[in-house]
Design a protein around this motif. Structure first.
Motif, short mmCIF file in Angstrom:
data_model
loop_
_atom_site.label_atom_id
_atom_site.label_comp_id
_atom_site.label_asym_id
_atom_site.label_seq_id
_atom_site.Cartn_x
_atom_site.Cartn_y
_atom_site.Cartn_z
N ALA A 158 0.83 -1.20 0.00
CA ALA A 158 0.00 0.00 0.00
C ALA A 158 0.86 1.25 0.00
CB ALA A 158 -0.93 -0.02 1.22
N CYS A 159 1.91 1.25 0.81
CA CYS A 159 2.78 2.42 0.88
C CYS A 159 3.53 2.63 -0.43
CB CYS A 159 3.76 2.27 2.04
SG CYS A 159 4.71 3.76 2.42
N SER A 160 3.95 1.54 -1.06
CA SER A 160 4.74 1.65 -2.29
C SER A 160 3.93 2.24 -3.44
CB SER A 160 5.28 0.28 -2.70
OG SER A 160 4.22 -0.57 -3.15
N GLU A 161 2.59 2.16 -3.36
CA GLU A 161 1.75 2.72 -4.41
C GLU A 161 1.71 4.24 -4.37
OE1 GLU A 161 -2.04 0.90 -3.96
OE2 GLU A 161 -1.33 -1.12 -4.44
N LEU A 162 2.15 4.81 -3.26
CA LEU A 162 2.19 6.26 -3.14
C LEU A 162 3.49 6.77 -3.73
CD1 LEU A 162 0.87 6.52 0.52
CD2 LEU A 162 -0.40 7.11 -1.56
N ALA A 163 3.38 7.66 -4.70
CA ALA A 163 4.58 8.15 -5.39
C ALA A 163 5.53 8.87 -4.44
CB ALA A 163 4.17 9.08 -6.53
N GLN A 164 5.00 9.33 -3.29
CA GLN A 164 5.82 10.12 -2.38
C GLN A 164 6.62 9.25 -1.41
OE1 GLN A 164 2.53 10.21 -2.75
NE2 GLN A 164 1.89 12.24 -3.40
N SER A 165 6.46 7.94 -1.45
CA SER A 165 7.14 7.07 -0.49
C SER A 165 8.54 6.71 -0.98
CB SER A 165 6.34 5.79 -0.25
OG SER A 165 6.26 5.02 -1.44
N ALA A 166 9.40 6.37 -0.03
CA ALA A 166 10.76 5.96 -0.38
C ALA A 166 10.75 4.55 -0.97
CB ALA A 166 11.64 5.99 0.87
N PRO A 167 11.69 4.24 -1.87
CA PRO A 167 11.80 2.87 -2.37
C PRO A 167 12.03 1.90 -1.22
CG PRO A 167 13.20 4.38 -3.62
CD PRO A 167 12.72 5.14 -2.43
N MET A 168 11.58 0.67 -1.37
CA MET A 168 11.73 -0.32 -0.31
C MET A 168 11.90 -1.71 -0.88
SD MET A 168 7.79 -0.24 1.12
CE MET A 168 7.80 1.55 1.21
N ASP A 169 12.49 -2.58 -0.08
CA ASP A 169 12.63 -3.99 -0.44
C ASP A 169 12.45 -4.81 0.82
OD1 ASP A 169 15.47 -4.83 0.69
OD2 ASP A 169 15.73 -2.88 -0.27
N VAL A 170 12.17 -6.11 0.66
CA VAL A 170 11.96 -6.97 1.82
C VAL A 170 12.33 -8.41 1.46
CG1 VAL A 170 9.53 -7.46 1.26
CG2 VAL A 170 10.31 -7.62 3.63
N SER A 171 12.86 -9.10 2.44
CA SER A 171 13.13 -10.54 2.33
C SER A 171 12.44 -11.24 3.49
CB SER A 171 14.64 -10.79 2.39
OG SER A 171 14.91 -12.18 2.44
#
Length: 675
Positions: free
Chosen positions: A371-384
């Motif tokens: 949900a957060c990643s869909e906001l253009a204003q959010s920082a890039p993120m990754d997860v394992s």
């Protein structure tokens, strides 16, 4: 009675003096606290790296930006990275805010400056122990290799480093050098191109090189400022690639006159110097013109971009607006480490086992990320996501919906090796961007039964995580006495994380979301609402500094219906998007209008927990340190006035008392005489 009247002024005077002393002490304490707050906040602010254009004016650039007292941080085949304890470029516009740590990269002798050199300087800044996320100021043509680096068009990619928070281009060739078409015969273009390893053709506004740059994109969280030069800067340096030389032998009065007048003529990237500058220079009525028309035509060598007060103020205002409260997060790297030992099949409640609860909580975590990643204003993120017992089970890489199937397939068996899980987290984070926020969430329902002992883990992988700035949140699942809470708390405490205790599915889901939203460092609401048919939760005032709101609602039973209001009026559901998945409701609202927001929850079952974060949009504004210090100054002045008043009052009272005493003596004498 008379004695009481005489002592009353003394008591009042003493009371006033005591009050004044208290006010003075409070004022001093308040005043002393402010600079400490500013300095503490400055520790979190981005460093500043200035890149010299390399056109033979290195010494002047050092003096302009760093001053006379400098320190060499590192050297690389003719390139010097310098810093200074005080940065003279930071103008009075900065007010009480201390200057950021400033570095300058340049070469005393001619040397090509490439994007790899910029990466080298940023590495040295990171190793120096200051804030590694950096605001870079590019002088002249150095803006081109800076863009190569920022847009991942260089051998060393910025996306794997996440060390840029902003860029400023001074005297920018960002759109090419418009002067080339006006003055193609000048030798200056070859000099400029050679400085950054390009050809003259690359500097043309319509070149293939610039088209390739413009087709790319800047880092998602980067803030850029283009300081276009003005005609007023031409006599000193350069603007939009067109430079002239000045005759500094003129009397100061004449030079001052020219500087005052020409600063009012603005030069855009398409301006024609022949029509805008040359007639003005020829119209000055004095024997020797400050800027000769012939010099304009042949474009003699440049000097470093002049740090006028206007340019200083622009840079300072831009820096404080975006970074006054600290360097923004440029990338989020996350790891979910889930205990898959045999005890995770134990029941945690009616029809609930620990493993099933862990699956739901992990899917909540990934859904919140999506949900957060869909906001253009959010920082890039990754997860394992991985599980552990005495082996590592790789579950998912990334947060897309396909990860849910892999999570549902997890199985629990065997013993517990927490040390192995911690080492796996360190291994994953080794590949994260260098300046990313690194966050691990580790779930375990008991002590390690295999591998390293607790003390070995604390001295080994936990200490390494602390050294590398990796934050580890831990969740003890089950009864506190059985979940090895003491050790897990020690892991979190050592790395700056948080320990959570969960004893059922709902509390586990809430704690996973607490950990996620806290990692964003943008939390606005984190509230537990009681069970009931209706409930409301204020979100607060959203102003034009907010670019987006993200809301998450998780319930113990069925989810309630959600209504969002702004200034008590219902917000149209078409203004935001919402997703309900696995019992978690996520709401994304981009560019919300200003107003006071509130959530209304209707229906549903059991307790509800609400999370909300707001993402910054336009500049957040300069911290109000100056206003606080103005108030402190007011207190200081008020205290001084009171002190003077008290002293005057004391003198007056003393004189009155003396007169009363003298009068009493005279009266006594007269009385004695009568006798």
């Amino acid at each position: 009675m008379n004695q009481h009247r005489a002592t009353l002024p003394c008591r009042l005077s003493g009371l006033c003096a005591a009050l004044i002393l208290v006010l003075a002490a409070l004022t001093c304490a308040f005043s002393l606290a402010l600079p400490q707050q500013a300095l503490a906040r400055d520790d979190r602010r981005p460093s500043v790296l200035v890149i010299d254009a390399g056109l033979g004016d290195y010494d002047r650039a050092v003096l302009n930006w760093l001053g006379a007292e400098t320190q060499t941080v590192a050297e690389n085949t003719g390139l010097l990275l310098k810093t200074a304890p005080n940065a003279p470029w930071w103008p009075e516009a900065g007010g009480t805010d201390p200057a950021p740590t400033t570095f300058l990269l340049g070469a005393p002798q001619h040397r090509v400056l490439s994007s790899s050199d910029i990466a080298w300087a940023l590495d040295r800044i990171r190793e120096s122990g200051v804030q590694p996320r950096t605001f870079v100021v590019a002088m002249g043509a150095t803006g081109l290799p800076l863009r190569e680096y920022a847009q991942d068009m260089a051998p060393v990619t910025q996306s794997m480093r996440a060390d840029l928070v902003g860029m400023a281009f001074c005297g920018t060739p960002n759109s090419g050098y418009s002067g080339i078409k006006l003055y193609p015969e000048s030798d200056l273009w070859g000099t400029i191109a050679d400085t950054v390893g390009l050809s003259v053709a690359d500097l043309q506004p319509d070149s293939e090189y610039l088209a390739k740059l413009n087709a790319g994109s800047l880092p998602r969280m980067n803030k850029s400022l283009i300081v276009n030069g003005s005609v007023g800067d031409l006599a000193f340096g350069m603007t939009d690639g067109a430079g002239v030389a000045a005759d500094f032998s003129l009397p100061p009065s004449v030079s001052s006159q020219v500087m005052t007048t020409r600063a009012n003529v603005t030069l855009s990237q398409t301006a024609d110097l022949t029509t805008q500058w040359k007639p003005f220079a020829s119209s000055i009525d004095y024997p020797q013109r400050a800027v000769d028309g012939q010099l304009v035509e042949r474009l003699s060598g440049m000097s470093s971009y002049e740090l006028s007060s206007e340019v200083q103020s622009q840079l300072c205002e831009f820096y404080l607006s975006w970074f006054g409260d600290g360097a923004p997060v440029t990338h989020n790297s996350n790891t979910l480490a889930l205990d898959l030992s045999g005890s995770m099949v134990d029941m945690i409640g009616p029809n609930e086992d620990k493993l099933g609860a862990a699956k739901l909580a992990a899917k909540d975590y990934l859904q919140a990320m999506r949900a957060c990643s869909e906001l253009a204003q959010s920082a890039p993120m990754d997860v394992s996501v991985y599980g552990f017992n005495v082996r590592i089970a790789e579950i998912a890489q990334g947060y897309d919906a396909s990860s849910n199937g892999a999570i549902d397939g997890m199985q629990a068996r065997g013993d517990t090796d927490i040390g192995l899980a911690l080492e796996r987290a360190l291994s994953y984070m080794a590949g994260a961007p260098l300046c990313a926020d690194k966050h691990v969430l580790l779930l375990s329902d008991g002590a390690a039964t295999q591998g390293m002992r607790d003390a070995q883990m604390l001295a080994g992988p936990v200490a390494e995580a602390q050294r590398r700035g990796i934050v580890i949140d831990t969740v003890g699942f089950g009864e506190a006495g059985e979940s090895n809470a003491g050790f897990l708390r020690s892991v979190s405490d050592a790395t700056g994380g948080t320990y959570y205790q969960a004893d059922d599915t709902y509390s586990l889901r809430v704690n996973f979301l607490k950990s996620y939203y806290a990692s964003l460092a943008l939390s606005l609401v984190d509230e537990e609402l009681p069970a009931g048919a209706q409930a409301s939760q204020g979100i607060g005032l959203i102003d034009n500094h907010t670019s987006a709101i993200q809301i998450g609602v998780v319930a113990q039973g069925a989810l309630p219906q959600l209504t969002l209001t702004r200034d008590t009026a219902t917000v149209d559901g078409g203004e935001y998007s919402s997703v309900e998945e696995n019992g978690l409701l996520s709401v994304q609202y981009s560019d919300p209008p200003t107003g006071t927001y509130e959530l209304q929850l209707n229906g549903g079952e059991g307790a509800r927990h609400v999370f909300a974060v707001k993402l910054p949009g336009i500049p957040l504004g300069k911290p109000v340190v100056g206003e606080q210090q103005d108030f402190s100054l007011f207190l200081l002045i008020a205290t001084g006035v009171l002190l003077v008043a008290a002293l005057v009052g004391t003198v007056v009272l003393h004189n009155r008392k003396s007169r009363v005493g003298v009068g009493a003596v005279d009266a006594g004498a007269r009385k004695s005489g009568k006798r």
